[in-house]
Write a protein that holds these residues in place. Structure first.
Motif, PDB file in Angstrom:
ATOM      1  N   GLY A   1       0.822  -1.205   0.000  1.00 47.32           N
ATOM      2  CA  GLY A   1       0.000   0.000   0.000  1.00 47.32           C
ATOM      3  C   GLY A   1       0.856   1.256   0.000  1.00 47.32           C
ATOM      4  N   TYR A   2       0.378   2.288  -0.655  1.00 46.16           N
ATOM      5  CA  TYR A   2       1.127   3.539  -0.797  1.00 46.16           C
ATOM      6  C   TYR A   2       0.311   4.698  -0.236  1.00 46.16           C
ATOM      7  CZ  TYR A   2       4.120   1.056  -4.140  1.00 46.16           C
ATOM      8  OH  TYR A   2       4.983   0.170  -4.738  1.00 46.16           O
ATOM      9  N   ASN A   3       1.010   5.713   0.250  1.00 42.39           N
ATOM     10  CA  ASN A   3       0.319   6.955   0.589  1.00 42.39           C
ATOM     11  C   ASN A   3       1.275   8.136   0.538  1.00 42.39           C
ATOM     12  OD1 ASN A   3       1.520   7.589   3.223  1.00 42.39           O
ATOM     13  ND2 ASN A   3       0.298   5.904   4.070  1.00 42.39           N
ATOM     14  N   THR A   4       0.669   9.306   0.607  1.00 44.69           N
ATOM     15  CA  THR A   4       1.395  10.565   0.771  1.00 44.69           C
ATOM     16  C   THR A   4       0.728  11.316   1.913  1.00 44.69           C
ATOM     17  OG1 THR A   4       1.887  10.685  -1.597  1.00 44.69           O
ATOM     18  CG2 THR A   4       2.160  12.708  -0.308  1.00 44.69           C
ATOM     19  N   THR A   5       1.512  11.747   2.880  1.00 37.08           N
ATOM     20  CA  THR A   5       0.978  12.556   3.972  1.00 37.08           C
ATOM     21  C   THR A   5       1.364  14.002   3.723  1.00 37.08           C
ATOM     22  OG1 THR A   5       1.180  10.699   5.490  1.00 37.08           O
ATOM     23  CG2 THR A   5       0.861  12.877   6.465  1.00 37.08           C
ATOM     24  N   LEU A   6       0.345  14.815   3.484  1.00 38.22           N
ATOM     25  CA  LEU A   6       0.524  16.237   3.203  1.00 38.22           C
ATOM     26  C   LEU A   6       0.515  17.031   4.502  1.00 38.22           C
ATOM     27  CD1 LEU A   6      -2.013  16.452   0.235  1.00 38.22           C
ATOM     28  CD2 LEU A   6       0.485  16.409   0.038  1.00 38.22           C
ATOM     29  N   PRO A   7       0.975  18.279   4.462  1.00 35.91           N
ATOM     30  CA  PRO A   7       0.839  19.132   5.647  1.00 35.91           C
ATOM     31  C   PRO A   7      -0.624  19.258   6.069  1.00 35.91           C
ATOM     32  CG  PRO A   7       2.368  20.105   4.086  1.00 35.91           C
ATOM     33  CD  PRO A   7       1.753  18.939   3.384  1.00 35.91           C
ATOM     34  N   ALA A   8      -0.834  19.515   7.349  1.00 32.97           N
ATOM     35  CA  ALA A   8      -2.195  19.528   7.901  1.00 32.97           C
ATOM     36  C   ALA A   8      -3.087  20.579   7.268  1.00 32.97           C
ATOM     37  CB  ALA A   8      -2.121  19.731   9.416  1.00 32.97           C
ATOM     38  N   ASP A   9      -2.504  21.651   6.738  1.00 32.87           N
ATOM     39  CA  ASP A   9      -3.314  22.719   6.152  1.00 32.87           C
ATOM     40  C   ASP A   9      -3.526  22.534   4.648  1.00 32.87           C
ATOM     41  OD1 ASP A   9      -0.783  23.248   5.207  1.00 32.87           O
ATOM     42  OD2 ASP A   9      -0.771  25.376   5.790  1.00 32.87           O
ATOM     43  N   ALA A  10      -3.290  21.335   4.132  1.00 34.20           N
ATOM     44  CA  ALA A  10      -3.440  21.113   2.687  1.00 34.20           C
ATOM     45  C   ALA A  10      -4.888  21.266   2.234  1.00 34.20           C
ATOM     46  CB  ALA A  10      -2.919  19.727   2.314  1.00 34.20           C
TER      47      ALA A  10
ATOM     48  N   LEU B   1     -12.599  10.398   3.891  1.00 32.27           N
ATOM     49  CA  LEU B   1     -13.285  10.326   2.610  1.00 32.27           C
ATOM     50  C   LEU B   1     -12.831   9.066   1.891  1.00 32.27           C
ATOM     51  CD1 LEU B   1     -12.855  14.047   1.451  1.00 32.27           C
ATOM     52  CD2 LEU B   1     -14.754  13.041   2.754  1.00 32.27           C
ATOM     53  N   ILE B   2     -13.801   8.308   1.366  1.00 40.20           N
ATOM     54  CA  ILE B   2     -13.512   7.025   0.735  1.00 40.20           C
ATOM     55  C   ILE B   2     -13.900   7.096  -0.735  1.00 40.20           C
ATOM     56  CG2 ILE B   2     -14.021   4.553   0.751  1.00 40.20           C
ATOM     57  CD1 ILE B   2     -14.715   4.876   3.743  1.00 40.20           C
ATOM     58  N   PHE B   3     -12.943   6.846  -1.598  1.00 42.87           N
ATOM     59  CA  PHE B   3     -13.169   6.832  -3.039  1.00 42.87           C
ATOM     60  C   PHE B   3     -13.014   5.381  -3.494  1.00 42.87           C
ATOM     61  CE2 PHE B   3     -11.281  10.851  -1.721  1.00 42.87           C
ATOM     62  CZ  PHE B   3     -12.206  11.771  -2.193  1.00 42.87           C
ATOM     63  N   SER B   4     -14.042   4.566  -3.268  1.00 42.75           N
ATOM     64  CA  SER B   4     -13.908   3.126  -3.485  1.00 42.75           C
ATOM     65  C   SER B   4     -13.682   2.786  -4.947  1.00 42.75           C
ATOM     66  CB  SER B   4     -15.135   2.393  -2.938  1.00 42.75           C
ATOM     67  OG  SER B   4     -16.321   2.904  -3.516  1.00 42.75           O
ATOM     68  N   GLY B   5     -14.237   3.579  -5.856  1.00 47.23           N
ATOM     69  CA  GLY B   5     -14.026   3.323  -7.266  1.00 47.23           C
ATOM     70  C   GLY B   5     -12.593   3.519  -7.698  1.00 47.23           C
ATOM     71  N   HIS B   6     -11.817   4.194  -6.885  1.00 51.56           N
ATOM     72  CA  HIS B   6     -10.415   4.453  -7.192  1.00 51.56           C
ATOM     73  C   HIS B   6      -9.476   3.798  -6.181  1.00 51.56           C
ATOM     74  CE1 HIS B   6     -11.384   7.463 -10.313  1.00 51.56           C
ATOM     75  NE2 HIS B   6     -12.450   7.669  -9.555  1.00 51.56           N
ATOM     76  N   GLY B   7     -10.043   3.154  -5.152  1.00 54.84           N
ATOM     77  CA  GLY B   7      -9.244   2.365  -4.229  1.00 54.84           C
ATOM     78  C   GLY B   7      -8.390   3.152  -3.260  1.00 54.84           C
ATOM     79  N   PHE B   8      -8.810   4.368  -2.891  1.00 54.98           N
ATOM     80  CA  PHE B   8      -8.017   5.095  -1.903  1.00 54.98           C
ATOM     81  C   PHE B   8      -8.902   5.961  -1.031  1.00 54.98           C
ATOM     82  CE2 PHE B   8      -8.178   8.351  -5.182  1.00 54.98           C
ATOM     83  CZ  PHE B   8      -8.089   9.564  -4.506  1.00 54.98           C
ATOM     84  N   VAL B   9      -8.306   6.458   0.056  1.00 54.96           N
ATOM     85  CA  VAL B   9      -9.019   7.288   1.024  1.00 54.96           C
ATOM     86  C   VAL B   9      -8.178   8.522   1.334  1.00 54.96           C
ATOM     87  CG1 VAL B   9     -10.098   5.251   2.051  1.00 54.96           C
ATOM     88  CG2 VAL B   9      -8.041   6.202   3.100  1.00 54.96           C
ATOM     89  N   ILE B  10      -8.829   9.502   1.916  1.00 53.76           N
ATOM     90  CA  ILE B  10      -8.141  10.687   2.436  1.00 53.76           C
ATOM     91  C   ILE B  10      -8.532  10.825   3.905  1.00 53.76           C
ATOM     92  CG2 ILE B  10      -7.817  13.180   2.257  1.00 53.76           C
ATOM     93  CD1 ILE B  10      -8.528  13.006  -0.684  1.00 53.76           C
ATOM     94  N   THR B  11      -7.543  10.879   4.775  1.00 55.34           N
ATOM     95  CA  THR B  11      -7.786  10.908   6.214  1.00 55.34           C
ATOM     96  C   THR B  11      -7.138  12.133   6.845  1.00 55.34           C
ATOM     97  OG1 THR B  11      -7.578   8.499   6.170  1.00 55.34           O
ATOM     98  CG2 THR B  11      -7.686   9.560   8.328  1.00 55.34           C
ATOM     99  N   PRO B  12      -7.905  12.941   7.592  1.00 58.80           N
ATOM    100  CA  PRO B  12      -7.284  14.030   8.352  1.00 58.80           C
ATOM    101  C   PRO B  12      -6.662  13.495   9.641  1.00 58.80           C
ATOM    102  CG  PRO B  12      -9.665  14.063   8.671  1.00 58.80           C
ATOM    103  CD  PRO B  12      -9.380  12.932   7.717  1.00 58.80           C
TER     104      PRO B  12
ATOM    105  N   SER C   1      -3.784  14.321  13.020  1.00 67.24           N
ATOM    106  CA  SER C   1      -3.210  15.433  13.779  1.00 67.24           C
ATOM    107  C   SER C   1      -1.864  15.845  13.202  1.00 67.24           C
ATOM    108  CB  SER C   1      -3.034  15.027  15.246  1.00 67.24           C
ATOM    109  OG  SER C   1      -2.141  13.917  15.356  1.00 67.24           O
ATOM    110  N   THR C   2      -1.232  14.938  12.462  1.00 73.05           N
ATOM    111  CA  THR C   2       0.115  15.174  11.922  1.00 73.05           C
ATOM    112  C   THR C   2       0.112  15.468  10.425  1.00 73.05           C
ATOM    113  OG1 THR C   2       0.279  12.764  11.744  1.00 73.05           O
ATOM    114  CG2 THR C   2       1.304  13.803  13.664  1.00 73.05           C
ATOM    115  N   GLY C   3      -1.058  15.571   9.810  1.00 76.66           N
ATOM    116  CA  GLY C   3      -1.102  15.876   8.387  1.00 76.66           C
ATOM    117  C   GLY C   3      -2.358  15.328   7.748  1.00 76.66           C
ATOM    118  N   LEU C   4      -2.399  15.372   6.427  1.00 75.02           N
ATOM    119  CA  LEU C   4      -3.523  14.873   5.642  1.00 75.02           C
ATOM    120  C   LEU C   4      -3.010  13.697   4.818  1.00 75.02           C
ATOM    121  CD1 LEU C   4      -6.529  15.504   4.953  1.00 75.02           C
ATOM    122  CD2 LEU C   4      -5.666  16.740   2.961  1.00 75.02           C
ATOM    123  N   ARG C   5      -3.525  12.507   5.091  1.00 74.47           N
ATOM    124  CA  ARG C   5      -2.987  11.292   4.465  1.00 74.47           C
ATOM    125  C   ARG C   5      -3.848  10.876   3.273  1.00 74.47           C
ATOM    126  NH1 ARG C   5      -0.546   7.367   8.583  1.00 74.47           N
ATOM    127  NH2 ARG C   5       1.045   8.971   8.322  1.00 74.47           N
ATOM    128  N   VAL C   6      -3.222  10.739   2.126  1.00 76.62           N
ATOM    129  CA  VAL C   6      -3.868  10.318   0.883  1.00 76.62           C
ATOM    130  C   VAL C   6      -3.271   8.972   0.513  1.00 76.62           C
ATOM    131  CG1 VAL C   6      -4.295  10.867  -1.539  1.00 76.62           C
ATOM    132  CG2 VAL C   6      -4.104  12.721   0.151  1.00 76.62           C
TER     133      VAL C   6
END
Length: 419
Positions: free
Chosen positions: A280-289, A296-307, A309-314
């Motif tokens: 599995g792969y991800n990118t953790t962006l700065p918290a203010d991204a 948020l779950i994008f099941s048709g594309h197989g990934f999620v976005i999670t807020p 405390s340490t950033g925004l994980r895609v």
């Protein structure tokens, strides 16, 4: 200073693996007064447990093979950066697992769903109690999740899965228009409907939670040693692990919770487990991204976005490529580009890329049970995408098995010998 070596008989139980499943097992055993030693090559929650999507996904009870995977498989495989990829060089080794996965996708899912429901109910109860005992409840977020659909046909295709969840009492509601926009402002207009699951939970950061849970285990007497395990054996009423360099540790019981590497040790004890590695792969962006309100779950594309405390994980997606091939971070970049289109205004600079190894079984059920040859060796691995979610339940079950108690749920669906 390095951690002192344990004496040869200085532990009742050795746990191989300091991911979230291993440390939850350590917590339950240490709380009951057992002398517990956890061994890991890197540290506490430093590998796959550090970079997951941070969800306590107690409503995620559908087997992976039944979540539209089989129908979408040809289309996804045609896209090397899509939700599912298979490294061509790894395909020959993967074929036996794919055959079992295909069979699981064509079997009646009701038994697997019922088994997951029982494990998830136990997981939720045990996690809430453990968060309270360890003082980590403030690290829990109860904002629910929002799954998003780009067309009416995609939404309709999801309905059988939601009906299956509804039959087991899982709460959700379908949303659109202003209600959907209120749950997540700033979505691209391409999303026509969504499903909100109020009981879905996340944690502020999975790595930090794992380390905090370990601190509680340590306060109860659990110990940690950073080392590579070269081999393991059992006999004469005890178990032994030999570390790199030749040092040997002896204990009454051994728990194998080494994630994607676990099947190698299980094979020593006579159990051939068809475990595969989902990279599995991800990118953790700065918290203010972007101001993301909930996962948020994008099941048709197989990934999620999670807020966090340490950033925004895609992150998310599945690459079946084993343990040795180098990472393909083009997959992280592809998800990030999609996230930018789905959340106009998302700032994609300054992210940290990551890859982890999910230990996955073809029937989507973990392996929790006793070795076939060695009654003092126990297995706790193969949770796939649900390691964090099911860790506290697994810890409780391992405690019950080690103590010789009746287990809280029927463990036959999770038996290491089911294959």
């Amino acid at each position: 200073m390095p951690t002192p070596r344990f004496a040869e008989t200085d532990a009742d139980i050795v746990i191989v693996g300091a991911g979230i499943v291993g440390i939850c097992a350590a917590v339950f055993l240490a709380e009951s007064g057992k002398r517990v030693l956890v061994i890991d090559r890197t540290g506490i929650c430093e590998e796959t447990s550090s970079g997951n999507a941070a969800a306590l996904a107690f409503s995620d009870v559908l087997p992976l093979a039944h979540k539209g995977m089989m129908k979408n498989l040809p289309r996804w495989l045609a896209d090397p950066l899509g939700p599912l990829a298979i490294r061509p060089s790894y395909l020959p080794q993967l074929l036996p697992w794919l055959w079992r996965f295909w069979r699981a996708g064509h079997a009646d899912p009701q038994k697997a769903i019922a088994a997951q429901v029982s494990l998830m109910r136990l997981a939720e109860a045990e996690w809430m109690a453990l968060l309270d005992r360890s003082g980590t409840r403030p690290m829990l977020r109860e904002d629910g999740s929002l799954e998003l659909y780009e067309s009416e046909s995609e939404f309709r295709a999801s309905l059988p899965g939601w009906s299956a969840r509804e039959a087991h009492g899982i709460d959700f509601r379908h949303v659109e228009g202003a209600e959907m926009a209120g749950l997540q402002p700033g979505l691209a207009p391409r999303f026509v409907k969504g499903t909100f699951v109020p009981g879905w939970k996340t944690v502020t950061d999975p790595k930090l939670l794992g380390k905090a849970i370990w601190a509680h285990a340590e306060a109860k007497g659990a110990r940690f040693e950073q080392a590579n395990v070269d081999s393991a054996a059992a006999g004469g009423g005890s178990a032994r692990v030999r570390l790199a360099g030749g040092h040997e540790i002896k204990a009454a019981k051994l728990v194998i919770a080494a994630g994607a590497w676990s099947h190698r040790l299980a094979g020593v004890f006579g159990d051939r487990i068809p475990l595969e590695t989902e990279r599995g792969y991800n990118t953790t962006l700065p918290a203010d991204a972007f101001d993301v309100k909930r996962q948020l779950i994008f099941s048709g594309h197989g990934f999620v976005i999670t807020p966090l405390s340490t950033g925004l994980r895609v992150g998310g997606a599945v690459e079946l490529g084993g343990l040795k091939l180098p990472p393909n971070y083009a997959r992280s970049k592809a998800m990030l580009e999609k996230a930018r289109r789905f959340l106009p205004g998302l700032k994609t600079e300054g992210g940290r890329e990551w890859m982890g190894y999910r230990p996955s079984m073809p029937d989507s059920l973990p392996v929790i049970g006793r070795s076939s040859r060695s009654p003092n060796v126990f297995y706790a691995f193969g949770h796939g995408h649900l390691g964090l979610t099911q860790a506290a339940a697994t810890g409780r079950l391992i405690h019950d098995l080690v103590a010789g108690n009746a287990t809280a749920i029927d463990l036959s669906p999770f038996s290491p010998q089911r294959f």
